[in-house]
Motif scaffolding. Structure first.
Motif, short mmCIF file in Angstrom:
data_model
loop_
_atom_site.label_atom_id
_atom_site.label_comp_id
_atom_site.label_asym_id
_atom_site.label_seq_id
_atom_site.Cartn_x
_atom_site.Cartn_y
_atom_site.Cartn_z
N GLN A 121 9.51 25.00 10.45
CA GLN A 121 10.41 25.82 11.26
C GLN A 121 9.75 27.14 11.67
OE1 GLN A 121 13.26 24.69 12.37
NE2 GLN A 121 13.16 22.80 11.17
N THR A 122 9.09 27.81 10.73
CA THR A 122 8.52 29.13 11.00
C THR A 122 7.03 29.09 11.32
OG1 THR A 122 7.96 29.55 8.67
CG2 THR A 122 10.21 30.11 9.40
N GLY A 123 6.36 28.00 10.91
CA GLY A 123 4.92 27.92 11.10
C GLY A 123 4.13 28.64 10.04
N GLU A 124 4.82 29.26 9.09
CA GLU A 124 4.16 30.00 8.03
C GLU A 124 3.46 29.04 7.05
OE1 GLU A 124 5.27 33.13 4.40
OE2 GLU A 124 6.83 32.39 5.75
N THR A 125 2.24 29.42 6.63
CA THR A 125 1.46 28.60 5.70
C THR A 125 1.36 29.31 4.35
OG1 THR A 125 0.15 27.60 7.47
CG2 THR A 125 -0.77 27.52 5.25
N THR A 126 1.59 28.55 3.28
CA THR A 126 1.54 29.07 1.93
C THR A 126 0.58 28.24 1.09
OG1 THR A 126 3.86 29.72 2.11
CG2 THR A 126 2.92 29.66 -0.10
N GLU A 127 -0.14 28.88 0.19
CA GLU A 127 -1.02 28.17 -0.72
C GLU A 127 -0.36 28.05 -2.09
OE1 GLU A 127 -5.30 28.82 -2.99
OE2 GLU A 127 -5.06 29.59 -0.94
N LEU A 128 -0.29 26.82 -2.60
CA LEU A 128 0.25 26.58 -3.93
C LEU A 128 -0.89 26.15 -4.86
CD1 LEU A 128 3.52 24.56 -3.15
CD2 LEU A 128 3.30 27.01 -3.61
N LYS A 152 0.84 -1.19 0.00
CA LYS A 152 0.00 0.00 0.00
C LYS A 152 0.88 1.25 0.00
CE LYS A 152 -3.62 -2.25 2.74
NZ LYS A 152 -4.37 -2.21 4.02
N ASN A 153 0.47 2.23 -0.76
CA ASN A 153 1.16 3.51 -0.72
C ASN A 153 0.94 4.17 0.63
OD1 ASN A 153 2.19 3.80 -3.52
ND2 ASN A 153 0.02 3.66 -4.02
N ARG A 154 2.01 4.68 1.20
CA ARG A 154 1.88 5.37 2.48
C ARG A 154 1.19 6.72 2.24
NH1 ARG A 154 4.55 3.95 6.83
NH2 ARG A 154 6.13 2.85 5.59
N PRO A 155 0.05 6.95 2.88
CA PRO A 155 -0.68 8.20 2.63
C PRO A 155 -0.11 9.37 3.42
CG PRO A 155 -1.87 6.87 4.21
CD PRO A 155 -0.67 6.04 3.78
N LEU A 156 -0.42 10.57 2.97
CA LEU A 156 -0.05 11.77 3.73
C LEU A 156 -0.86 11.88 5.01
CD1 LEU A 156 0.17 14.56 0.99
CD2 LEU A 156 2.05 13.64 2.35
N VAL A 185 -2.82 23.19 -2.81
CA VAL A 185 -2.49 22.60 -1.52
C VAL A 185 -2.03 23.70 -0.57
CG1 VAL A 185 -1.85 20.33 -2.42
CG2 VAL A 185 -0.10 22.12 -2.23
N LEU A 186 -2.24 23.48 0.72
CA LEU A 186 -1.69 24.36 1.74
C LEU A 186 -0.41 23.72 2.27
CD1 LEU A 186 -4.78 25.55 3.84
CD2 LEU A 186 -3.52 26.80 2.07
N VAL A 187 0.65 24.51 2.34
CA VAL A 187 1.96 24.02 2.75
C VAL A 187 2.42 24.81 3.98
CG1 VAL A 187 4.34 23.64 2.05
CG2 VAL A 187 2.50 23.45 0.37
N LYS A 188 2.82 24.07 5.01
CA LYS A 188 3.27 24.71 6.25
C LYS A 188 4.77 24.49 6.45
CE LYS A 188 2.57 24.65 11.28
NZ LYS A 188 1.81 24.02 12.39
N ASN A 189 5.50 25.57 6.71
CA ASN A 189 6.91 25.48 7.04
C ASN A 189 7.03 25.05 8.50
OD1 ASN A 189 9.59 26.51 8.12
ND2 ASN A 189 9.85 26.93 5.94
N ASP A 226 11.77 21.90 4.51
CA ASP A 226 11.26 22.09 5.87
C ASP A 226 9.76 22.32 5.88
OD1 ASP A 226 13.70 21.87 7.31
OD2 ASP A 226 14.24 23.92 6.75
N SER A 227 9.06 21.63 5.00
CA SER A 227 7.63 21.92 4.82
C SER A 227 6.81 20.64 4.66
CB SER A 227 7.42 22.82 3.59
OG SER A 227 8.09 24.06 3.76
N VAL A 228 5.54 20.75 5.00
CA VAL A 228 4.60 19.63 4.88
C VAL A 228 3.29 20.13 4.28
CG1 VAL A 228 5.56 18.32 6.81
CG2 VAL A 228 3.75 19.98 7.23
N VAL A 229 2.59 19.24 3.58
CA VAL A 229 1.25 19.57 3.06
C VAL A 229 0.25 19.33 4.18
CG1 VAL A 229 -0.56 18.89 1.44
CG2 VAL A 229 1.81 19.04 0.67
N THR A 230 -0.54 20.36 4.49
CA THR A 230 -1.50 20.26 5.58
C THR A 230 -2.94 20.15 5.10
OG1 THR A 230 -1.64 22.68 5.74
CG2 THR A 230 -0.02 21.54 7.16
N ASP A 231 -3.20 20.52 3.85
CA ASP A 231 -4.58 20.48 3.37
C ASP A 231 -4.60 20.47 1.84
OD1 ASP A 231 -7.31 20.35 3.52
OD2 ASP A 231 -7.62 22.44 4.06
N ILE A 232 -5.67 19.89 1.29
CA ILE A 232 -5.90 19.87 -0.15
C ILE A 232 -7.04 20.81 -0.46
CG2 ILE A 232 -6.58 18.47 -2.13
CD1 ILE A 232 -5.36 16.06 -0.67
#
Length: 303
Positions: free
Chosen positions: A217-224, A110-114, A211-215, A196-202
């Motif tokens: 280290q800084t806690g800053e969230t960016t939308e891609l 199985k693919n490991r999910p996010l 996707v929403l991406v959270k750093n 240093d980032s993770v996807v937190t939401d689709i």
């Protein structure tokens, strides 16, 4: 008494069943969930030799019906363990004890999910776990690859040939993959590393729109703004019920080479559940053929 019991009704297992019954053996295929394996979730398959385009569901159903029409027996049951008795085996399910002369393990991986919300419902609608399977559908669009190993880097390399832009998101500040892959990607103008980032939401209702991406280290969230989300953070084999009779590697994969023979004579491993470098539809079918014929040879030798 069955000649061959095959555990798993994915491409590898069903291919093995076809070769087994065509060789005149009595074959039983056991499946704990649904037939077809991972490919059944793919909306379109365009990389299987001889078939220009087909849905994963159609491919899996055709394979299942082919094996069944040839004479393979099917039973939807979860296997609990295997026991060796001389040159033969007993396969234990939740409600049966099945004697057989040989066993083929084709349990897949199985693919490991996010683990983010909407990930599962978006599979086939922008979320994918196989860039080589689905990458061409995102030609001229923007995509994200999540992961830091060789698979993620290779996926990004592949996607860069089709996509307008590829973001590679990794939760650490350095990649685990080989440096030459990192260097190659660094030279591509349409590839951007997001460390240093993770996807937190689709983002999106019926398909991926971003996707929403959270750093971390800084806690800053960016939308891609992207149309494709390719997850490459590893796979999870399900071979623990068999660890008492066969040898597994540190990742839980069955130790078996191209001959599909495991550490236990008479038990063979085919497809994504075994140690191998390439896990594709074509290699699963090839494994099934090799394991099916090897099991027939084992049965003939001990008849």
């Amino acid at each position: 008494m069955y000649d061959i019991v095959i555990i798993g009704a994915g491409t590898a297992g069903l291919s093995a069943a076809i070769y087994g019954v065509r060789a005149g053996k009595k074959v039983l295929v056991l499946e704990g969930a649904n037939y077809g394996g991972q490919i059944i979730n793919s909306p379109e398959v365009e990389n299987y030799p001889g078939i220009a385009k087909i849905s994963g569901f159609e491919f899996a159903t055709s394979l299942y019906e082919q094996a069944e029409n040839l004479g393979a027996e099917m039973d939807f049951a979860r296997v609990l363990r295997i026991e060796k008795t001389g040159t033969d085996f007993i396969v234990y399910t939740e409600d049966r004890e099945i004697p057989c002369h040989s066993v083929i393990l084709a349990t897949g991986a199985k693919n490991r999910p996010l683990g983010v919300e909407k990930e599962e419902q978006m599979v086939g609608a922008g979320v994918s776990y196989c860039a080589t399977c689905d990458g061409a559908f995102f030609r001229g669009q923007k995509a994200v690859v999540v992961g830091g190993g060789n698979t993620a880097l290779e996926d990004a390399e592949f996607l860069s040939n089709f996509c307008e832009k590829v973001y590679v998101i990794h939760r650490r500040d350095t990649f685990r993959g080989e440096q030459w892959l990192v260097d190659n990607l660094s030279k591509k103008e349409n590839v951007e590393f997001v460390m240093d980032s993770v996807v937190t939401d689709i983002i999106g209702e019926n398909s991926v729109e971003g996707v929403l991406v959270k750093n971390v280290q800084t806690g800053e969230t960016t939308e891609l703004e992207v149309k494709g989300l390719f997850v490459a953070i590893g796979q999870m084999p399900d071979n623990k019920p068999f660890e008492s009779v066969i040898e597994l590697d540190a990742g839980g994969y069955i130790k078996a080479q191209e001959d599909c023979q495991t550490s236990c004579e008479g038990i063979f491993a085919a497809g994504d559940c075994r140690t191998k470098g390439v896990r594709q539809l074509a290699t699963a079918a090839a494994d099934g053929a090799v394991a099916g014929l090897a099991a027939c040879e084992y049965v003939n030798k001990n008849a």
